[in-house]
Design an enzyme around this catalytic site. Structure first.
Site, mmCIF file in Angstrom:
data_model
loop_
_atom_site.group_PDB
_atom_site.id
_atom_site.type_symbol
_atom_site.label_atom_id
_atom_site.label_comp_id
_atom_site.label_asym_id
_atom_site.label_seq_id
_atom_site.Cartn_x
_atom_site.Cartn_y
_atom_site.Cartn_z
ATOM 1 C CE LYS A 121 -4.292 -1.876 1.411
ATOM 2 N NZ LYS A 121 -5.612 -1.690 1.910
ATOM 3 C CE LYS A 153 -12.717 -1.545 0.394
ATOM 4 N NZ LYS A 153 -13.516 -2.225 1.372
ATOM 5 C CE LYS A 199 -8.082 -7.358 -3.352
ATOM 6 N NZ LYS A 199 -8.774 -7.333 -2.109
HETATM 7 P P1 ADP Z 1 -10.692 -3.958 -1.563
HETATM 8 O O1 ADP Z 1 -9.598 -4.687 -2.265
HETATM 9 O O2 ADP Z 1 -11.909 -3.837 -2.409
HETATM 10 O O3 ADP Z 1 -10.201 -2.657 -0.984
HETATM 11 P P2 ADP Z 1 -10.431 -4.959 1.048
HETATM 12 O O4 ADP Z 1 -8.990 -5.252 0.827
HETATM 13 O O5 ADP Z 1 -10.811 -3.828 1.925
HETATM 14 O O6 ADP Z 1 -11.150 -4.837 -0.363
HETATM 15 O O7 ADP Z 1 -11.100 -6.282 1.562
HETATM 16 C C1 ADP Z 1 -12.234 -6.334 2.387
HETATM 17 C C2 ADP Z 1 -12.639 -7.786 2.508
HETATM 18 O O8 ADP Z 1 -13.209 -8.246 1.264
HETATM 19 C C3 ADP Z 1 -11.480 -8.731 2.813
HETATM 20 O O9 ADP Z 1 -11.915 -9.720 3.732
HETATM 21 C C4 ADP Z 1 -11.163 -9.367 1.486
HETATM 22 O O10 ADP Z 1 -10.668 -10.685 1.650
HETATM 23 C C5 ADP Z 1 -12.515 -9.387 0.765
HETATM 24 N N1 ADP Z 1 -12.320 -9.196 -0.670
HETATM 25 C C6 ADP Z 1 -11.887 -8.068 -1.273
HETATM 26 N N2 ADP Z 1 -11.834 -8.195 -2.603
HETATM 27 C C7 ADP Z 1 -12.258 -9.466 -2.883
HETATM 28 C C8 ADP Z 1 -12.429 -10.207 -4.069
HETATM 29 N N3 ADP Z 1 -12.167 -9.661 -5.254
HETATM 30 N N4 ADP Z 1 -12.886 -11.476 -3.984
HETATM 31 C C9 ADP Z 1 -13.158 -12.013 -2.767
HETATM 32 N N5 ADP Z 1 -13.030 -11.369 -1.602
HETATM 33 C C10 ADP Z 1 -12.576 -10.111 -1.627
#
Ligand code: ADP
Ligand code: TRP
Length: 338
Positions: free
Chosen positions: A119, A212, A209
């Site tokens: 990050k 957001k 992946k």
């Molecule tokens: P983002 O990548 O959207 O910022 P976060 O890292 O804040 O999401 O993740 C929040 C939760 O959602 C975590 O428990 C993460 O494992 C799950 N998560 C995030 N993106 C995915 C995805 N593409 N597929 C499955 N689970 C996800």
């Protein structure tokens, strides 16, 4: 704290997408439904963690409430007295314990955290906050205050869980038994008996992946997207030039992702394997997701905000009592209290 504690947190920085829903929220809700009663289940909003990277602060309050509504619409049992929802910043012990733990944490061990490296990598030096650096210590406090043994987190958080065990052991060996250690990552996986590796991919770029943090939002399906937006995003999903439907993450990441999404939303991928066009698969995925979201959004509109606020107030009162017991023990151990 008589029942063993399961604890996990979900940040409320941005709108939730179907990856968050399937990979984090739904498993949390299922767990609360299955285990609340035998266990105390703490599902909290780590609001202090929200601005470890820059966010729009004007949107944080609304984001927190929206996430809680999504939890409720997904079936979180608000009436179960063993299930608690709370905002981290409403339990000041989190911040206080963090400071104490900070003073026993090494610069080196924080520098090695992969999430910090990931990050901070995209930010210039002046935009890397000490909060981002310190993030795992606050997370350790979140867990240790409630003597939580079971902490379901994705792979990206495993290192923070290991750190939590390390810092707890360090203080225990120096000051006597202050903390209950959360179970090891291996034991967490056994306990939750779930594939914690589920990753929905970005529709526009299936090599990464769905996240957001994606600026364009073109490859991300948000829980609040309209059926038309969903169809548009799925119909223009990136595939490949091979021209035969197969489930192969290496050679056909986009198609494999569509097949996964179809299955997760109740469709049957086998109906499409071997076809030499991608159109019918895309249409089926688009319809499955659009149907699901239409129903979900109808449930979301019915959520009673007052029920959420009442539950928050009750949980936060109780969590302050529990957290302060641990905090006082630590304060006494380090000489801050007689
Ligand atoms: P983002 O990548 O959207 O910022 P976060 O890292 O804040 O999401 O993740 C929040 C939760 O959602 C975590 O428990 C993460 O494992 C799950 N998560 C995030 N993106 C995915 C995805 N593409 N597929 C499955 N689970 C996800
Ligand atoms: N760091 C977690 C994430 O980004 C959120 C979180 C904060 C958390 N504190 C926690 C998760 C304590 C489990 C336990 O997903």
């Amino acid at each position: 704290m008589s029942k063993p504690v399961i604890l996990t947190g979900l940040r409320a920085n941005n709108d939730l997408h179907i990856g968050n829903y399937l990979g984090a929220l739904l498993p949390m809700v299922d767990m609360a439904r299955e285990k609340g009663g035998e266990y105390q289940v703490n599902l909290f909003i780590p609001d202090l963690h929200s601005f470890t990277t820059p966010i729009d602060h004007d949107k944080l309050q609304a984001g927190i409430m929206q996430n809680l509504r999504v939890f409720a619409a997904a079936g979180l049992p608000l009436d179960n007295p063993d299930v608690h929802i709370y905002r981290q910043s409403y339990v000041p012990a989190h911040s206080e314990l963090t400071w104490i733990l900070d003073c026993f944490t090494g610069l080196g061990e924080m520098s090695r955290m992969t999430q910090f490296k990931d990050k901070s990598g995209s930010l210039g030096d002046d935009r890397i906050s000490l909060g981002l650096f310190n993030y795992p210590v606050l997370m350790a406090a979140d867990i240790l205050l409630y003597c939580a043994e079971y902490v379901p987190v994705g792979d990206d958080q495993s290192q923070h869980l290991e750190f939590t065990r390390d810092i707890a052991e360090r203080l225990n060996s120096r000051f006597g038994d202050l903390f209950v250690l959360p179970k090891s990552v291996k034991e967490q996986h056994e306990f939750f008996n779930k594939d914690q590796g589920l990753r929905i991919k970005d529709l526009a770029d299936p090599s990464k992946k769905m996240s957001k943090s994606d600026d364009t939002g073109k490859g991300v399906i948000f829980m609040t997207d309209s059926p038309d937006e969903v169809r548009k995003k799925i119909m223009s999903a990136t595939t490949d030039s091979i021209g035969k439907v197969a489930h192969d993450y290496d050679k056909q990441a986009g198609v494999a992702n569509l097949l996964d999404i179809l299955q997760l939303f109740g469709g049957n991928p086998d109906d499409f394997i071997g076809q030499d066009q991608y159109g019918p698969l895309k249409t089926a995925v688009a319809e499955a997701v659009a149907d699901f979201l239409a129903k979900f959004q109808a449930d979301l509109a019915k959520v009673d905000d007052q029920a959420i606020l009442t539950k928050l107030a009750a949980s936060e009162e109780q969590m302050n009592l529990q957290a302060n017991v641990t905090l006082l023990k630590v304060q006494k151990a380090v000489g801050l209290r007689a």
